[in-house]
Write a protein that holds these residues in place. Structure first.
Motif, short mmCIF file in Angstrom:
data_model
loop_
_atom_site.label_atom_id
_atom_site.label_comp_id
_atom_site.label_asym_id
_atom_site.label_seq_id
_atom_site.Cartn_x
_atom_site.Cartn_y
_atom_site.Cartn_z
N GLU A 1 33.81 31.20 23.38
CA GLU A 1 33.03 30.66 24.50
C GLU A 1 33.83 29.69 25.37
N TYR A 2 35.11 29.99 25.51
CA TYR A 2 35.95 29.19 26.41
C TYR A 2 37.21 29.97 26.75
N GLY A 3 37.63 29.88 28.01
CA GLY A 3 38.89 30.51 28.39
C GLY A 3 39.17 30.34 29.87
N LYS A 4 40.45 30.30 30.20
CA LYS A 4 40.89 30.22 31.59
C LYS A 4 41.87 31.36 31.83
N ILE A 5 41.48 32.31 32.67
CA ILE A 5 42.35 33.43 33.03
C ILE A 5 42.81 33.23 34.47
N ILE A 6 44.11 33.35 34.67
CA ILE A 6 44.70 33.17 36.00
C ILE A 6 45.50 34.42 36.33
N ASN A 7 45.00 35.19 37.28
CA ASN A 7 45.68 36.41 37.70
C ASN A 7 46.54 36.12 38.93
N ILE A 8 47.79 36.48 38.88
CA ILE A 8 48.67 36.25 40.02
C ILE A 8 48.61 37.47 40.94
N LEU B 1 39.40 42.54 40.93
CA LEU B 1 39.26 42.47 39.47
C LEU B 1 38.93 41.04 39.05
N THR B 2 39.61 40.08 39.64
CA THR B 2 39.38 38.68 39.34
C THR B 2 37.94 38.28 39.61
N LYS B 3 37.44 38.64 40.78
CA LYS B 3 36.08 38.27 41.15
C LYS B 3 35.04 38.95 40.25
N ASP B 4 35.27 40.20 39.93
CA ASP B 4 34.29 40.92 39.11
C ASP B 4 34.24 40.37 37.69
N VAL C 1 37.69 32.92 35.53
CA VAL C 1 38.72 33.86 35.98
C VAL C 1 39.01 33.57 37.45
N ASN C 2 40.23 33.17 37.73
CA ASN C 2 40.65 32.85 39.09
C ASN C 2 41.98 33.51 39.39
N SER C 3 42.40 33.43 40.62
CA SER C 3 43.66 34.04 41.02
C SER C 3 44.45 33.11 41.93
N ILE C 4 45.75 33.12 41.75
CA ILE C 4 46.67 32.45 42.67
C ILE C 4 47.35 33.53 43.48
#
Length: 262
Positions: free
Chosen positions: A138-145, A174-177, A189-192
């Motif tokens: 129940e925790y996580g930070k995904i960063i898609n470049i 993909l990030t938004k979905d 889930v975010n993206s740089i």
């Protein structure tokens, strides 16, 4: 919470794909300096080991891992190895990517498929494998470049790779979905979306790279009149990886010197 605690990653585990060079290395070092245990993945384990040495010199803990993001079995085995060693995974940075330039009318199908397979499918496979563990905890930070050029068409004098721009646009969607689907599970889930940086695939000292061929042309279009530097990315990855961004998900942070504002 104290301001310095917002960005403290002490004891957390981060995976950085394509972390052995370029922007991946920059982000891996930033995460390590913030206290995270960093797992650096690439098909070429030897280049990851060099970054591990850098992190260990800084007093951090890191692991080099041979992993092919386009191979589902390699992805699952790699993620399970990380969980076995560190217990859980709090941060995933999907940085692994490839580019091939050719006019759209002449783009070889093999190269098109390679870019989509690595940049999109590889990102999804990593999100899927790591996301399962994040959902359970129940925790996580995904960063898609992704890339600033994934928003729209590009001038062929700057970037002539329809496969690359298409794939980076797909990474944004993909990030938004995933952000919408996984927010209820505590996973952000975010993206740089970087502009042109003078590192990695854009090394100005390497003949044939984008910056070597068109660096002056590109820099002249950027409002701040320069290309990106390593330090321009470190703060962004720490923000998305830390509790500072707990109420931010599904977002694309563009770091391009203002080029996209024109």
């Amino acid at each position: 919470m104290a301001l310095n605690q917002l960005f403290d990653l002490t004891g957390q585990t981060a995976i950085v794909t394509g972390g052995g060079s370029g922007l991946g290395r920059v982000m891996a070092l930033a995460l390590a300096e913030a206290g995270a245990n960093v797992v650096i993945c690439s098909r070429r384990k030897e280049i990851c080991e060099e970054v591990v040495k850098e992190i260990e010199t800084l007093g951090g803990q890191a692991l080099a891992l041979a992993l092919d993001v386009t191979d589902p079995e390699s992805v699952v085995q790699g993620v399970e190895k990380v969980v076995s060693q560190f217990g859980k995974i709090e941060i995933l940075v999907n940085n692994c990517g490839t580019v091939f330039e050719a006019p759209a009318a002449e783009m070889p199908l093999e190269q098109w498929q390679s870019m989509l397979n690595t940049n999109v499918t590889g990102t999804f496979l990593m999100c899927q494998a790591v996301g399962k563990h994040m959902i359970n905890s129940e925790y996580g930070k995904i960063i898609n470049i992704s890339s600033s050029i994934g928003f729209k068409g590009t001038d062929p004098e700057a970037v002539d790779s329809v496969g690359y721009t298409t794939s980076k646009g797909a990474v944004m969607t993909l990030t938004k979905d995933l952000a919408v689907k996984w927010g209820r599970h505590g996973v952000n889930v975010n993206s740089i979306a970087p502009g042109v940086f003078t590192t990695g695939m854009n090394n100005p000292e390497i003949p044939g790279t984008l910056v070597n061929k068109a660096g002056d042309f590109i820099a002249a279009q950027v409002p701040v009149r320069r290309l990106g530097r390593d330090s321009d990315l470190a703060g962004a990855v720490l923000y998305f990886a830390s509790t500072a961004s707990d109420y931010c998900t599904g977002q694309i942070l563009v770091i391009d010197g203002g080029l996209g504002a024109k």
